[in-house]
Motif scaffolding. Structure first.
Motif, short mmCIF file in Angstrom:
data_model
loop_
_atom_site.label_atom_id
_atom_site.label_comp_id
_atom_site.label_asym_id
_atom_site.label_seq_id
_atom_site.Cartn_x
_atom_site.Cartn_y
_atom_site.Cartn_z
N GLY A 1 6.40 90.57 54.54
CA GLY A 1 6.25 92.00 54.29
C GLY A 1 7.54 92.75 54.50
O GLY A 1 8.57 92.19 54.91
N ALA A 2 7.49 94.05 54.21
CA ALA A 2 8.64 94.93 54.42
C ALA A 2 8.12 96.31 54.79
O ALA A 2 7.08 96.75 54.29
CB ALA A 2 9.49 95.00 53.17
N GLY A 3 8.83 96.98 55.67
CA GLY A 3 8.41 98.30 56.10
C GLY A 3 9.40 98.92 57.06
O GLY A 3 10.59 98.58 57.05
N VAL A 4 8.90 99.78 57.92
CA VAL A 4 9.75 100.53 58.86
C VAL A 4 9.26 100.27 60.29
O VAL A 4 8.06 100.33 60.56
CB VAL A 4 9.72 102.03 58.55
CG1 VAL A 4 10.51 102.81 59.59
CG2 VAL A 4 10.28 102.30 57.16
N VAL A 5 10.20 100.02 61.18
CA VAL A 5 9.87 99.83 62.59
C VAL A 5 9.46 101.18 63.19
O VAL A 5 10.18 102.17 63.07
CB VAL A 5 11.07 99.26 63.36
CG1 VAL A 5 10.76 99.17 64.86
CG2 VAL A 5 11.46 97.89 62.82
N GLU A 6 8.28 101.21 63.82
CA GLU A 6 7.82 102.43 64.49
C GLU A 6 8.13 102.42 65.98
O GLU A 6 8.41 103.47 66.57
CB GLU A 6 6.32 102.60 64.30
CG GLU A 6 5.92 103.08 62.92
CD GLU A 6 4.46 103.53 62.87
OE1 GLU A 6 4.09 104.17 61.88
OE2 GLU A 6 3.70 103.23 63.81
N ALA A 7 8.05 101.23 66.59
CA ALA A 7 8.29 101.13 68.03
C ALA A 7 8.67 99.69 68.36
O ALA A 7 8.31 98.76 67.63
CB ALA A 7 7.05 101.53 68.81
N VAL A 8 9.41 99.51 69.45
CA VAL A 8 9.78 98.16 69.89
C VAL A 8 9.45 98.01 71.36
O VAL A 8 9.42 98.98 72.12
CB VAL A 8 11.27 97.85 69.65
CG1 VAL A 8 11.60 97.91 68.16
CG2 VAL A 8 12.17 98.80 70.43
N GLY A 9 9.19 96.76 71.75
CA GLY A 9 8.89 96.46 73.14
C GLY A 9 10.15 96.12 73.93
O GLY A 9 11.27 96.08 73.40
N GLU A 10 9.93 95.84 75.18
CA GLU A 10 11.03 95.51 76.09
C GLU A 10 11.79 94.29 75.59
O GLU A 10 11.21 93.31 75.13
CB GLU A 10 10.44 95.22 77.47
CG GLU A 10 11.48 94.90 78.54
CD GLU A 10 10.83 94.56 79.87
OE1 GLU A 10 11.54 94.08 80.77
OE2 GLU A 10 9.60 94.76 80.00
N GLY A 11 13.12 94.37 75.67
CA GLY A 11 13.96 93.24 75.31
C GLY A 11 14.36 93.17 73.85
O GLY A 11 15.16 92.31 73.48
N VAL A 12 13.82 94.03 73.02
CA VAL A 12 14.16 94.00 71.59
C VAL A 12 15.36 94.91 71.35
O VAL A 12 15.30 96.12 71.61
CB VAL A 12 12.97 94.46 70.72
CG1 VAL A 12 13.38 94.51 69.25
CG2 VAL A 12 11.78 93.54 70.93
N THR A 13 16.45 94.33 70.87
CA THR A 13 17.67 95.10 70.65
C THR A 13 18.20 95.01 69.23
O THR A 13 18.99 95.85 68.81
CB THR A 13 18.78 94.63 71.61
OG1 THR A 13 19.03 93.23 71.40
CG2 THR A 13 18.38 94.86 73.06
N HIS A 14 17.78 93.98 68.45
CA HIS A 14 18.37 93.80 67.13
C HIS A 14 17.76 94.71 66.07
O HIS A 14 18.33 94.88 64.99
CB HIS A 14 18.26 92.33 66.69
CG HIS A 14 16.86 91.86 66.49
ND1 HIS A 14 16.04 91.53 67.54
CD2 HIS A 14 16.13 91.66 65.37
CE1 HIS A 14 14.86 91.15 67.06
NE2 HIS A 14 14.89 91.23 65.76
N VAL A 15 16.61 95.31 66.39
CA VAL A 15 16.03 96.35 65.53
C VAL A 15 15.57 97.50 66.40
O VAL A 15 15.24 97.31 67.58
CB VAL A 15 14.85 95.82 64.67
CG1 VAL A 15 15.33 94.80 63.65
CG2 VAL A 15 13.74 95.23 65.54
N GLN A 16 15.54 98.69 65.80
CA GLN A 16 15.15 99.90 66.53
C GLN A 16 14.20 100.73 65.68
O GLN A 16 14.13 100.55 64.46
CB GLN A 16 16.40 100.73 66.88
CG GLN A 16 17.36 100.06 67.83
CD GLN A 16 16.77 99.79 69.19
OE1 GLN A 16 16.01 100.62 69.71
NE2 GLN A 16 17.07 98.64 69.78
#
Length: 324
Positions: A64-79
């Motif tokens: 799939g493809a879309g937009v990141v709405e939120a990330v959890g702890e430790g995630v740095t390569h996407v925002q």
């Protein structure tokens, strides 16, 4: 709440249910993605029918493809706010919104729209690893690629042409033959009208080919082996006609010490550097115009069962996407 496809049992397309699901906050290593488009692939059928086992109840879909709405702890390569695309397990892409492991997400270049991103990731990365990992094709070689008018096949035809490789593609109709030829296949064999092995011998002046890429499975397996040169490589990467039945290893010896492999995408993007390198190569091919993603079918997410029916009946060509 979000709309999604869920299944509580394996079986035909009727097991796909369009339901409301609750989507919470991402945990460590996870991201919440609002999906704009979802890819449809034959591997989805394998999971739906139970050929590939998975825990139930479950979602379905791996691309799939879309937009990141939120990330959890430790995630740095996407925002949050990043445009992203992905391909890979676990299942669950058939959804408006999903929580997923962030390590399979890659940033989607601005020049590539969401529909293209969703349609290209699994199929495009598959061609990338087949041609650059499983067997490194070289300019001037002649290779055999089954199902040349499908989503993977049309990308392979273009990619081979860009590399200077002569691709012999097999198809099941005159219309599909024209598609494969237009995409870059050097030769096309309509297996309903022609003998695959005889035509390969004719095209190669009796030399056969060093590698066969076969996603069809049961219906083409033996003929694929018969098209290989001594010490050639059989790449069996799908089962659209059914699983390959057990066979004796002596079949490989009798045909000239053949090699065989059953690859999967996951093994070729097992590390973050591998994933990013293969995705960058794919994005580069698409942005250069050498590979164009041909989306020929679009279905509403609610009609996922109808999309599966069309796919299994071989009524689709090129890529197919679901739209939330």
């Amino acid at each position: 709440m979000a709309k999604a496809i869920r299944m509580t049992r394996t079986g035909g397309p009727e097991v796909l249910e369009y339901v409301d699901v609750e989507v919470g906050e991402p945990g460590p290593g996870e991201a919440r993605v609002r999906q704009h488009a979802i890819g449809l692939n034959f591997i989805d059928v394998y999971f739906r029918t139970g050929l590939y086992p998975m825990p139930l109840p479950s979602g379905l879909g791996q691309e799939g493809a879309g937009v990141v709405e939120a990330v959890g702890e430790g995630v740095t390569h996407v925002q949050p706010g990043d445009r992203v695309a992905y391909a890979g397990r676990p299942n669950g892409a058939y959804s408006e919104l999903r929580i997923m492991q962030a390590d399979i997400l890659v940033k989607l270049p601005d020049a590539i729209d969401f529909e293209t991103g969703a349609a290209m990731m699994l199929q495009g990365l598959t061609v990338q690893y087949l041609f650059n990992g499983t067997y490194e094709v070289k300019p001037g070689q002649t290779i055999l690629f089954h199902a040349a008018a499908g989503g993977v096949g049309l990308i392979a035809c273009q990619w081979a042409r860009a590399l200077g490789v002569n691709l012999i593609g097999t198809v099941g109709s005159r219309e599909k033959a024209e598609l494969a030829k237009a995409a870059g296949a050097a030769h096309v064999i309509n297996y309903n009208d022609e003998d695959i092995v005889a035509r390969v011998l004719d095209i190669t002046n009796g030399e056969k080919v060093p590698v066969v890429y076969d996603s069809v499975g049961k219906d083409t397996f033996t003929r694929s082996l018969d098209c290989l040169q001594p010490r050639g490589l059989m790449v069996s990467f799908g089962n659209s006609s059914g699983a390959v039945p057990p066979f004796s290893l002596g079949e490989l010896a009798s045909r000239g010490s053949l090699y065989i492999t059953r690859p999967s995408l996951a093994a070729y993007v097992a590390t973050r550097p591998e994933l990013e390198a293969r995705a960058a190569d794919l994005f580069g091919m698409v942005q250069s115009g050498k590979v164009k993603i041909d989306i020929r079918q679009r279905f509403p997410l609610a009609d996922a069962a109808q999309a599966h029916i069309a796919l299994e009946a071989r009524r689709t060509t090129g890529s197919t996407i679901l739209l939330p």
